[in-house]
Design an enzyme around this catalytic site. Structure first.
Site, mmCIF file in Angstrom:
data_model
loop_
_atom_site.group_PDB
_atom_site.id
_atom_site.type_symbol
_atom_site.label_atom_id
_atom_site.label_comp_id
_atom_site.label_asym_id
_atom_site.label_seq_id
_atom_site.Cartn_x
_atom_site.Cartn_y
_atom_site.Cartn_z
ATOM 1 N N ASP A 94 -7.563 9.527 -16.980
ATOM 2 C CA ASP A 94 -6.488 10.080 -17.795
ATOM 3 C C ASP A 94 -7.004 10.495 -19.170
ATOM 4 O O ASP A 94 -8.041 10.004 -19.647
ATOM 5 C CB ASP A 94 -5.368 9.057 -17.972
ATOM 6 C CG ASP A 94 -4.355 9.094 -16.842
ATOM 7 O OD1 ASP A 94 -4.424 10.022 -16.025
ATOM 8 O OD2 ASP A 94 -3.498 8.191 -16.783
ATOM 9 N N LYS B 45 -2.957 13.885 -18.833
ATOM 10 C CA LYS B 45 -1.528 14.098 -19.056
ATOM 11 C C LYS B 45 -1.234 13.680 -20.489
ATOM 12 O O LYS B 45 -1.479 12.553 -20.879
ATOM 13 C CB LYS B 45 -0.679 13.247 -18.109
ATOM 14 C CG LYS B 45 -0.648 13.745 -16.668
ATOM 15 C CD LYS B 45 0.239 12.835 -15.841
ATOM 16 C CE LYS B 45 0.375 13.349 -14.427
ATOM 17 N NZ LYS B 45 1.156 14.573 -14.350
ATOM 18 N N MET C 208 6.199 6.575 -26.473
ATOM 19 C CA MET C 208 6.451 8.013 -26.450
ATOM 20 C C MET C 208 7.700 8.374 -27.259
ATOM 21 O O MET C 208 8.523 9.195 -26.837
ATOM 22 C CB MET C 208 6.566 8.514 -24.997
ATOM 23 C CG MET C 208 5.264 8.361 -24.224
ATOM 24 S SD MET C 208 5.414 8.721 -22.460
ATOM 25 C CE MET C 208 5.980 7.127 -21.836
#
Length: 250
Positions: free
Chosen positions: A36, A57, A169
């Site tokens: 990742d 991502k 996030m």
């Protein structure tokens, strides 16, 4: 280790020394590593023998489609390869580890999850914040501000939970988070710690309050990746923890 399997490996929040021994062992056996974007490249020192495929991502950037990642893991596993899917933090804390494991197992592929330290824990600890400091917090709730269907969280339940809130996030949604928690009854002066680049040498923290966090984040140019710690423990540091716990208990 058995070959022809997929390891879902948590690389931790960034500091390569926070890898578990099991993660190091899985990487040493891997023939293919799907890595990742947020994984520290230093972790790859443990798998010099492997083919490394970036499958990044990151919010706001071009991302590798999840369906393509599924197919890659399946293809290499069916070729008899030992595959390591290397994820930031913990694979099962907002890391799609559960859905990847289900998808592969439904196709007859052996899967094993190797847990990693999640960013909310590591970042808070480095700031001197214990997420469940005795006498201050009776629990911790991990939530993501970015949901698959863009639905809103149950802010009132979160505001009244009496637990430390760790929001992943959430940098791009600070105003919505603030509005939801204030409407849910959380006090405007509730302490907030905003932690950027958890566990890395460049980790940066911005201490604020619920009502001020958006403005303070803008003033300090806070950027992703970052986590928010919301609750009384966010006022803690190594020096203040004991006194705050004493005050809360009295």
């Amino acid at each position: 280790m058995n070959s022809a399997k997929v390891w879902l490996v948590g690389a931790g929040p960034g500091d390569p020394e926070l890898l578990t021994l099991k993660a190091v062992r899985a990487l040493a056996e891997a023939q293919v590593v799907l890595i990742d974007d947020l994984v520290n490249p230093a972790v790859l020192a443990h798998c010099p023998q492997a083919r490394v495929i970036p499958v990044g991502k990151r919010g706001g950037c071009r991302s590798t489609p999840q369906a393509f990642i599924h197919r890659l893991m399946l293809r290499y596993a069916r070729q008899g390869r030992c595959v390591a899917r290397l994820k930031g933090g913990d694979p099962c804390i907002f890391g799609r580890g559960g859905e990847e494991a289900q998808w592969l197992e439904a196709r007859g592929i052996e899967v094993e999850v190797v847990n990693g330290i999640t960013a909310g824990l590591a970042g808070a600890t480095r700031c001197g914040i214990a997420l469940t400091h005795r006498g201050v917090a009776r629990g911790v709730t991990l939530v993501t501000a970015h949901t698959q269907d863009d639905s809103e969280l149950h802010w009132q339940a979160l505001a009244q939970s009496g637990t430390t809130l760790v929001v992943y996030m959430g940098v791009a949604r600070l105003q919505q988070i603030r509005s939801g928690l204030l409407a849910g009854g959380l006090a405007p002066d509730t302490p907030v710690a905003m932690i950027e680049n958890a566990s890395l040498p460049q980790q940066r923290e911005v201490r604020s309050t619920l009502v001020r966090m958006h403005e303070d984040a803008l003033a300090s140019s806070l950027k992703s990746p970052a986590v928010l710690v919301i609750g009384e423990v966010a006022a803690l540091s190594d020096a203040t923890g004991a006194s705050l716990a004493t005050r809360a208990a009295s």
